[in-house]
Each structure stands twice: as structure tokens, then as C-alpha cells.
Design a protein around this motif. Structure first.
Motif, PDB file in Angstrom:
ATOM      1  N   PRO A 192       8.611  14.958 -20.881  1.00  0.00           N
ATOM      2  CA  PRO A 192       7.919  15.524 -19.723  1.00  0.00           C
ATOM      3  C   PRO A 192       7.137  16.782 -20.086  1.00  0.00           C
ATOM      4  O   PRO A 192       7.575  17.549 -20.941  1.00  0.00           O
ATOM      5  N   LYS A 193       6.018  16.961 -19.425  1.00  0.00           N
ATOM      6  CA  LYS A 193       5.246  18.202 -19.612  1.00  0.00           C
ATOM      7  C   LYS A 193       5.982  19.363 -18.972  1.00  0.00           C
ATOM      8  O   LYS A 193       6.014  20.451 -19.509  1.00  0.00           O
ATOM      9  N   ASP A 194       6.538  19.115 -17.819  1.00  0.00           N
ATOM     10  CA  ASP A 194       7.252  20.176 -17.119  1.00  0.00           C
ATOM     11  C   ASP A 194       8.294  19.547 -16.202  1.00  0.00           C
ATOM     12  O   ASP A 194       8.425  18.328 -16.148  1.00  0.00           O
ATOM     13  N   GLU A 195       8.998  20.390 -15.502  1.00  0.00           N
ATOM     14  CA  GLU A 195      10.094  19.869 -14.684  1.00  0.00           C
ATOM     15  C   GLU A 195       9.615  18.984 -13.551  1.00  0.00           C
ATOM     16  O   GLU A 195      10.269  18.003 -13.206  1.00  0.00           O
ATOM     17  N   GLU A 196       8.487  19.354 -12.994  1.00  0.00           N
ATOM     18  CA  GLU A 196       7.949  18.552 -11.895  1.00  0.00           C
ATOM     19  C   GLU A 196       7.656  17.124 -12.366  1.00  0.00           C
ATOM     20  O   GLU A 196       7.953  16.155 -11.678  1.00  0.00           O
ATOM     21  N   GLU A 197       7.085  17.029 -13.567  1.00  0.00           N
ATOM     22  CA  GLU A 197       6.780  15.703 -14.078  1.00  0.00           C
ATOM     23  C   GLU A 197       8.071  14.907 -14.341  1.00  0.00           C
ATOM     24  O   GLU A 197       8.153  13.711 -14.062  1.00  0.00           O
ATOM     25  N   ALA A 198       9.065  15.598 -14.858  1.00  0.00           N
ATOM     26  CA  ALA A 198      10.347  14.924 -15.110  1.00  0.00           C
ATOM     27  C   ALA A 198      10.950  14.437 -13.794  1.00  0.00           C
ATOM     28  O   ALA A 198      11.504  13.340 -13.711  1.00  0.00           O
ATOM     29  N   ARG A 199      10.822  15.252 -12.775  1.00  0.00           N
ATOM     30  CA  ARG A 199      11.369  14.883 -11.465  1.00  0.00           C
ATOM     31  C   ARG A 199      10.665  13.645 -10.904  1.00  0.00           C
ATOM     32  O   ARG A 199      11.291  12.717 -10.405  1.00  0.00           O
ATOM     33  N   ARG A 200       9.330  13.642 -11.022  1.00  0.00           N
ATOM     34  CA  ARG A 200       8.578  12.502 -10.479  1.00  0.00           C
ATOM     35  C   ARG A 200       8.853  11.218 -11.276  1.00  0.00           C
ATOM     36  O   ARG A 200       8.887  10.132 -10.714  1.00  0.00           O
ATOM     37  N   ALA A 201       9.062  11.382 -12.557  1.00  0.00           N
ATOM     38  CA  ALA A 201       9.387  10.221 -13.390  1.00  0.00           C
ATOM     39  C   ALA A 201      10.726   9.631 -12.949  1.00  0.00           C
ATOM     40  O   ALA A 201      10.867   8.425 -12.750  1.00  0.00           O
ATOM     41  N   ARG A 202      11.673  10.506 -12.779  1.00  0.00           N
ATOM     42  CA  ARG A 202      12.995  10.047 -12.355  1.00  0.00           C
ATOM     43  C   ARG A 202      12.910   9.367 -10.999  1.00  0.00           C
ATOM     44  O   ARG A 202      13.528   8.331 -10.760  1.00  0.00           O
ATOM     45  N   GLU A 203      12.101   9.946 -10.127  1.00  0.00           N
ATOM     46  CA  GLU A 203      11.968   9.385  -8.787  1.00  0.00           C
ATOM     47  C   GLU A 203      11.419   7.957  -8.838  1.00  0.00           C
ATOM     48  O   GLU A 203      11.907   7.068  -8.171  1.00  0.00           O
ATOM     49  N   ARG A 204      10.413   7.765  -9.674  1.00  0.00           N
ATOM     50  CA  ARG A 204       9.831   6.424  -9.773  1.00  0.00           C
ATOM     51  C   ARG A 204      10.884   5.432 -10.278  1.00  0.00           C
ATOM     52  O   ARG A 204      11.034   4.331  -9.761  1.00  0.00           O
ATOM     53  N   LEU A 205      11.614   5.842 -11.328  1.00  0.00           N
ATOM     54  CA  LEU A 205      12.576   4.915 -11.922  1.00  0.00           C
ATOM     55  C   LEU A 205      13.737   4.639 -10.962  1.00  0.00           C
ATOM     56  O   LEU A 205      14.205   3.506 -10.839  1.00  0.00           O
ATOM     57  N   ALA A 206      14.172   5.661 -10.257  1.00  0.00           N
ATOM     58  CA  ALA A 206      15.251   5.478  -9.283  1.00  0.00           C
ATOM     59  C   ALA A 206      14.765   4.602  -8.132  1.00  0.00           C
ATOM     60  O   ALA A 206      15.475   3.707  -7.671  1.00  0.00           O
ATOM     61  N   PHE A 207      13.556   4.848  -7.689  1.00  0.00           N
ATOM     62  CA  PHE A 207      13.021   4.077  -6.569  1.00  0.00           C
ATOM     63  C   PHE A 207      12.943   2.590  -6.923  1.00  0.00           C
ATOM     64  O   PHE A 207      13.268   1.736  -6.107  1.00  0.00           O
ATOM     65  N   ASP A 208      12.509   2.298  -8.143  1.00  0.00           N
ATOM     66  CA  ASP A 208      12.433   0.893  -8.561  1.00  0.00           C
ATOM     67  C   ASP A 208      13.786   0.202  -8.421  1.00  0.00           C
ATOM     68  O   ASP A 208      13.878  -0.932  -7.961  1.00  0.00           O
ATOM     69  N   GLU A 209      14.832   0.900  -8.839  1.00  0.00           N
ATOM     70  CA  GLU A 209      16.163   0.293  -8.753  1.00  0.00           C
ATOM     71  C   GLU A 209      16.571   0.056  -7.311  1.00  0.00           C
ATOM     72  O   GLU A 209      17.098  -1.000  -6.956  1.00  0.00           O
ATOM     73  N   LEU A 210      16.334   1.059  -6.486  1.00  0.00           N
ATOM     74  CA  LEU A 210      16.731   0.937  -5.084  1.00  0.00           C
ATOM     75  C   LEU A 210      15.917  -0.138  -4.378  1.00  0.00           C
ATOM     76  O   LEU A 210      16.448  -0.940  -3.615  1.00  0.00           O
ATOM     77  N   LEU A 211      14.626  -0.167  -4.671  1.00  0.00           N
ATOM     78  CA  LEU A 211      13.758  -1.158  -4.030  1.00  0.00           C
ATOM     79  C   LEU A 211      14.155  -2.573  -4.451  1.00  0.00           C
ATOM     80  O   LEU A 211      14.229  -3.481  -3.632  1.00  0.00           O
ATOM     81  N   LEU A 212      14.428  -2.727  -5.727  1.00  0.00           N
ATOM     82  CA  LEU A 212      14.792  -4.053  -6.227  1.00  0.00           C
ATOM     83  C   LEU A 212      16.047  -4.569  -5.513  1.00  0.00           C
ATOM     84  O   LEU A 212      16.098  -5.710  -5.058  1.00  0.00           O
ATOM     85  N   LEU A 213      17.059  -3.711  -5.416  1.00  0.00           N
ATOM     86  CA  LEU A 213      18.281  -4.137  -4.738  1.00  0.00           C
ATOM     87  C   LEU A 213      18.006  -4.454  -3.265  1.00  0.00           C
ATOM     88  O   LEU A 213      18.467  -5.458  -2.740  1.00  0.00           O
TER      89      LEU A 213
END
Ligand code: ADP
Ligand code: MG
Length: 681
Positions: A192-213
């Protein structure tokens, strides 16, 4: 080399890509010692990082014990000092290469660090040098495969691996939801470039899991509703009055409300798939019985499946007593039946001669066939998963009809979890107390109060009441924990001398257990010393006191269940938790249980303390665990995913559009089997 990776489950490039950092450390660009000195002159309190080799390290004499070392690189020497940190001596030796980070100072033109953070750089696996400030990913690793090694490997494959990623989310949807492209999310998660980017990355990956289920859950729900047919049960006021007359009490408002919901479901052809939640003793079984009688009255059959033989028998006894003078035929079906009796019962079930079957898992076996099963009730959901519900649906003789399914749970499931684990179920809740029930008083006490507690128990027993004493283990075992038999002997020889006490635990065979329970129910036995086998469902109104030994060793949900064994009649219940918690979690659990009797509040607290992975159904549900999403903190994401998934499946029930193909493939791969949706479409 390969072995080290394989042992962490990292076999192919994709595994590495999905092996996400557990956290990030702020890492400063490394400076030479000379450059660091220049920087200090410009900015006297700067925090910096330098890399060098230890020349000397020693314990320095003086008032404050300290360790001093000199660090060298090609450009100069720096001085490192640690105060009160004797452990550093064992870690560092002359010749070690070190990355040092901390607040610097200049002391007589020499760069100095006090109590700096340091990393020893292994010759074989030097961490890549940082040329600029950054977040360094810290990976879950092992002794033989440290994070830095994983980092280097992932750095090596990252760009190539990312080029292979296809985003399963259609572009328009992704943009509308404000989500990063999947490839960017992986890049940003690892670097990640910075914490905000890390947060948004995590959000996307978490969202994919939740959406899939959620898509899976909604697809399953759609499938059950639209493709399967259940018998539609007629319901009217006359029938309602007839069924109510069976109960020796009038139903509460909450019970009537839930009955309306259930009866409305049963009247439809689309199969009911409903979860009935209510705290222990809230009156759920009566509601289920109402549904079963409705099935019987309309010429169909019903079954009730309990998690243990003990509970099945208890249900049978209470249903029989309510139906004493009716012509409703009820039988018990458990694993322990003699073959001849079992065969005879199976025949009567198949012929339609029997109206209601109460049983255990034995109901799920192949040979059980109903003539016309209209309603299957499952008691204590957390021991049953999606697969069991599916098996129940196959019990009807007719190929195109499935039974309605009602699942009861006395373990309150936090809303967040019920949305995921049981997201395909409609939910009814029975709240409020039954008439005449009083709250249970809960006290948490230390070991030193044990005699007082049992003195109190003896008083209550003397008044004709009964008590449970729960201990964590059966055998005289490790840790000196109270075990059933030695604890029983201690009580019999001490505080409870002269009382009738019996032991109850899972190693007794079913017959012995029933006999013990029967004597307790009849009041012959005053006190049961037991393991958690008494946790679910046992209902003895004169049992007013429960003592839990080593309470710190029990989970919150378990303590709540145990407490629910008392306060089931008009007499005030008391729950004494004896324990000396040594961990924060244990302390929080005991505080939580003492603070409220509300099962849902307790379930939410439990979710906060333990995390969802440990909770009741989570593991038994048979669903693959999330890698990124965390139900305790991603509630908002979950709600978004759920709303989106519902609308999506409504619009496109099979995900059959070309731009949905990848998403659909992923869905089937991850949840097809677990959710029984593999054959859809
Ligand atoms: P649950 O299944 O939720 O644990 P039950 O249905 O077994 O609760 O009810 C607990 C006890 O309360 C049972 O003995 C039951 O007969 C009794 N009961 C249920 N509903 C009522 C009511 N409306 N009024 C009085 N007693 C009730
Ligand atoms: Mg019950």
C-alpha cells in the motif's frame, strides 16, 4: 524451500497472492549514518532509520543499567543505548547486521539512538532495503519462513500475478459501489502507498467475500421458494381454537404473533424455511407443537428433531401429556431402538399411521420415509447445518413435495451472524418472559467464597428446591479441575451432607442418563453434579440454583445456556459462578454474563469478545471461513452486500448473463456444495 511454503499452504502463485498481510509497519527510508547526521542537524528531533553492523556491545556501568552498542556503516558510526533492557544482550552480538529505527539525537557530533526499535538482518534473507518511507507488510509466517522472506517472494511475483486477475464484479456495479478494481486491491493490500489505500484494499477484498456468500444465500433462498413445493396447510379460526385448547395455558402475545407468521407460511405452497429464535424457556417448543398439530389436523405428518436422546424424550413426554386424550399418534425414533421396534415404527411412519415423530439424528437416516411430511421442526439449530436441513427435505414420499422447515434455537444468534450463517432463513423471534417467571440472580464469586455458596445451596435444598452443580471435566484430570465424581464426594461429605446427590455426564450410557434425569425430575434427587450435558433444553421447574465451578473456563453462550436451566418456574432462580479468571477475556465474559440476562445482548458481546469464528454455529455450519471479512467489524459492509445480493438475485436469479459468468463460477466453487446450490440452473 518449497516445503517451507507448502507447510503454510502456499503452493501456487494464487496462494501467495491471497496470503495477505496481517498488519503493516511504518517503515522509514534507510539513510546512511552520514546522511542521518546531516538530517539531524536540519531537524533535531527526526525519527530515522539506518542500517549498519554492530562493532561493540556491552553493559555499561552506572546508576541506570543500560546497554550500549556502536553501529557502523561505510560512512560513519552511531551510538545505540537501551535502558533497563538486559534482554537485548542476548539478541545482539558484534558482527550482526541491524536495521535500527527511532528518534535520533546528536551528542558531540555523534548520531545517537535511545531505545531504538531494531531488526536483525539475516544473511540469507535480508529484507529488501527501503528507499522511501512506506508501510511494510507483515505476513503470517512461521519460524522457518519469516515474514520478510514471504515479503520478498510476493514482491517477486506480484505484478505478474496481478496481470492474471480477472475481476468477477461487472464494471458498472463495481464503479457504482465505489470499489477498487480487484487487481488494484491485491496490489494495494501487499504494497500500500498509505493507510487509506490499505484500508480500501481490505474493504474491497472483504466485500467480495461477503457479497459472494450473500449471493449464494439469496440464490438458495430463491431456489427453495421458486422451485420446490410444500403441502399448503389450511388454517382457520375454528382449527386455531381447537389447537389452542390443547395447551394447559393461554399463549402469550409473542407466541401468538409467531404462530401467525408460521401459519401464514404453512398456508403457502412455497416451502417455509424459518428460524425461530428465543431465549431458553421462552416458549418456542409450544409454538412448534402448534405447527405440528396443524399438520396433523390437516391430514399430514410432522416431525421434531432434537440434538440428544434426552431432549427427544423430554419433548415426547411433554407433547404426550398435552395430547393425552386425543387420537394424534406420536412415536419416538432414536438410534438406540431395538431393530424390530424400529422397523415397526418406520412402517407406521411410511404408511401415514403415525402423525408426529419425535427423534434425534436417527430421523435423517436413509430408511426413514414419511407418507406426507408437511412440517419438519429442528430443535437447537446450532448443532445442525444446511446439509441436515437439506436431508430433511428429502423425507417426503412424494418426489415433488418437500416439508416446511422450522428451525428453533435457544442460542440467540446475533443478527449479523444470522444474516450470514442462516441468511436463507426467515427469522421469527419470541421475546419477553413467560407469565410467572422471575429474573435469575447472577453472582460471580472467587474460590474463597465456595463454602458460602454451598451453604446457600444447602438452605435452598432444605426448602424442597433443587440444584445443579456444573463442573468442567469428567475425570480426575489435569490442572486439578473439579471433576464430577470427586466433586460430588466432596459435597456429599461436606456442605451438602445428608442430601441426595447424583452425577450426570456424557459418559453415562443413555439408559443411565435417563434414569438419573427421571429421578431428578421427580424430585427424588435434590442435586445433580454434572458436566455441560445439561446445557440445552433440560426443564425442571423446581431446580432453582445452579452453581458453575471454574466458570472462567466456559464460553459466554455456554454460561448463558447453563443459567437458563434455572428460573423456569415461579421460584426465583440463582446462578452462582465460581471462578478466578486469569485472562482478560475470561474477566470480560464473567462481567458480561453478570450484567444482563438478555440472550441477544450476550450474543453480541460474545461476538465482540471471541470473534465469529468461535461462535456457536460458525464452525458447524459447514461454510468455508472468511479470509478477510470480519463479522464483528464489517457489519456495514455486510448489510450493503446483503441488500445488493437480494436485488441482484431478484433481477438475475441464475447469474446467467455473460458479465456474471465469472462471479457465478466463483460462487459455485466456494459455496456450491456447502449451500446446496450447485445444481441450480
Ligand atoms: P423453549 O422451547 O423456548 O425452551 P418451552 O416451549 O419448552 O420453551 O417452554 C418452557 C416451559 O414453559 C414449558 O414447560 C412450557 O410448557 C411452558 N410454557 C410455554 N408457553 C407457556 C405459556 N404461554 N404460559 C405458561 N407456560 C408456558
Ligand atoms: Mg426448548
Amino acid at each position: 524451500m518449497r516445503g517451507r511454503f507448502a507447510r503454510l499452504g502456499l503452493n501456487v502463485v494464487g496462494d501467495l497472492l491471497r496470503h495477505l498481510p496481517m498488519r503493516y509497519e511504518h517503515e522509514l527510508a534507510e539513510l546512511s549514518i552520514e546522511a542521518a547526521c546531516e538530517r539531524m542537524e536540519a531537524e533535531p528531533k527526526a525519527t530515522l532509520a539506518v542500517r549498519g553492523t554492530i562493532a561493540v556491545i556491552r553493559r555499561a556501568p552506572g546508576r541506570r543499567p543500560r546497554i550500549e552498542a556502536t553501529l557502523e556503516d561505510e560512512t560513519g558510526t552511531a551510538r545505540l543505548v537501551w535502558f533497563n533492557a538486559g534482554w537485548v544482550m542476548g539478541k545482539l552480538h558484534p558482527g550482526f547486521e541491524l536495521l535500527v529505527q527511532g528518534k535520533g539525537s546528536l551528542y558531540r557530533d555523534t548520531l545517537q539512538f535511545s531505545n531504538p526499535r531494531f531488526t536483525v538482518l539475516d544473511d540469507d534473507e535480508p529484507a529488501p532495503p527501503s528507499n522511501e518511507d512506506r508501510l511494510r507488510p507483515i505476513y503470517p509466517g512461521s519460524e522457518e519462513l519469516p515474514s520478510a522472506r514471504i515479503e520478498r517472494t510476493i514482491e517477486g511475483i506480484l505484478e505478474a500475478a496481478i496481470r492474471e486477475i480477472e475481476d468477477p464484479l461487472p464494471e458498472t456495479y463495481r464503479v457504482q459501489r465505489g470499489l477498487m478494481p480487484l487487481a488494484d486491491a491485491y496490489r494495494a493490500a501487499h504494497a500500500p502507498k498509505d493507510e487509506e489505500e490499505a484500508r480500501r484494499a481490505r474493504e474491497r477484498l472483504a466485500f467480495d467475500e461477503l457479497l459472494l456468500l450473500q449471493l449464494g444465500v439469496m440464490m438458495r433462498r430463491h431456489h427453495l421458494r421458486e422451485r420446490l413445493r410444500a403441502p399448503a396447510l389450511r388454517w382457520d379460526d375454528e382449527l386455531d381454537a381447537r389447537i389452542r385448547a390443547r395447551f394447559p395455558f393461554s399463549l402469550t402475545g409473542a407466541q401468538s404473533q409467531v404462530i401467525r407468521e408460521i401459519a401464514a407460511d404453512l398456508a403457502r405452497e412455497g416451502p417455509m424455511n424459518r428460524l425461530l429464535q428465543g431465549d431458553v424457556g421462552a416458549g418456542k417448543t409450544v409454538v412448534a407443537l402448534y405447527g405440528m398439530l396443524l399438520a396433523a389436523a390437516t391430514g399430514h405428518q410432522a416431525c421434531l428433531m432434537a440434538p440428544t436422546e434426552l431432549l427427544a424424550e423430554q419433548h415426547l413426554a411433554s407433547i404426550r401429556s398435552m395430547l393425552a386424550d386425543s387420537d394424534v399418534e406420536i412415536v419416538l425414533l432414536t438410534g438406540g431402538l431395538p431393530a424390530a421396534i424400529r422397523r415397526e415404527r418406520l412402517e407406521r411412519i411410511a404408511s401415514g399411521d403415525v402423525d408426529i415423530v419425535v427423534g434425534t439424528h436417527a430421523l435423517l437416516t436413509e430408511s426413514v420415509r414419511f407418507k406426507s411430511l408437511a412440517l419438519a421442526v429442528v430443535d437447537e439449530q446450532h448443532r445442525f447445518g444446511v446439509a441436515q436441513r437439506a436431508a430433511l427435505r428429502e423425507k417426503s414420499a412424494s418426489d415433488d413435495l418437500v416439508p416446511h422447515v422450522l428451525v428453533m434455537t435457544a442460542t440467540p444468534i446475533p443478527r449479523t451472524l444470522s444474516l450470514t450463517l442462516f441468511g436463507d432463513l426467515d427469522v421469527s423471534v419470541i421475546d419477553g418472559r413467560l407469565p410467572g417467571r422471575t429474573p435469575v440472580v447472577t453472582r460471580v464469586v472467587g474460590d474463597e467464597k465456595r463454602d458460602d455458596v454451598y451453604g446457600y445451596v444447602a438452605d435452598r435444598l432444605a426448602r424442597g428446591e433443587q440444584a445443579y452443580v456444573v463442573v468442567p471435566a469428567i475425570d480426575e484430570s489435569d490442572l486439578g479441575l473439579a471433576d464430577v465424581h470427586s466433586h460430588l464426594e466432596r459435597l456429599a461429605a461436606g456442605s451438602l451432607a445428608g442430601c441426595t446427590i447424583e452425577a450426570m455426564h456424557g459418559r453415562l450410557d443413555a439408559g443411565e442418563r435417563d434414569a438419573v434425569m427421571q429421578r431428578f425430575r421427580d424430585g427424588e434427587t435434590q442435586c445433580l453434579v454434572a458436566t455441560v450435558v445439561i446445557e440445552v433444553g433440560v426443564d425442571v421447574p423446581r431446580a432453582t440454583v445452579i452453581v458453575v465451578e471454574h466458570a472462567e473456563r466456559f464460553g459466554l453462550a455456554q454460561l448463558h445456556q447453563l443459567r437458563g436451566r434455572v428460573g423456569r418456574g415461579e421460584l426465583r432462580g440463582v446462578c452462582a459462578l465460581i471462578g478466578n479468571p486469569t485472562t482478560d477475556d475470561a474477566t470480560r465474559r464473567l462481567e458480561a454474563i453478570a450484567s444482563t440476562e438478555d440472550g441477544f445482548a450476550i450474543a453480541e458481546l460474545d461476538l465482540g469478545i471471541r470473534g465469529p469464528g468461535e461462535l456457536f454455529g460458525a464452525r458447524q455450519s459447514g461454510l468455508p471461513p472468511f479470509r478477510v471479512a470480519d463479522l464483528a467489524r464489517d457489519i456495514e459492509l455486510l448489510n450493503k452486500a446483503r441488500t445488493d445480493a437480494a436485488a441482484w438475485i431478484e433481477r438475475s436469479p441464475e447469474l446467467a448473463a455473460p458479465e456474471e459468468a465469472l462471479l457465478r463460477r466463483k460462487l459455485m466453487l466456494v459455496y456450491g456444495e456447502a449451500l446446496g446450490i450447485g445444481d441450480v440452473g
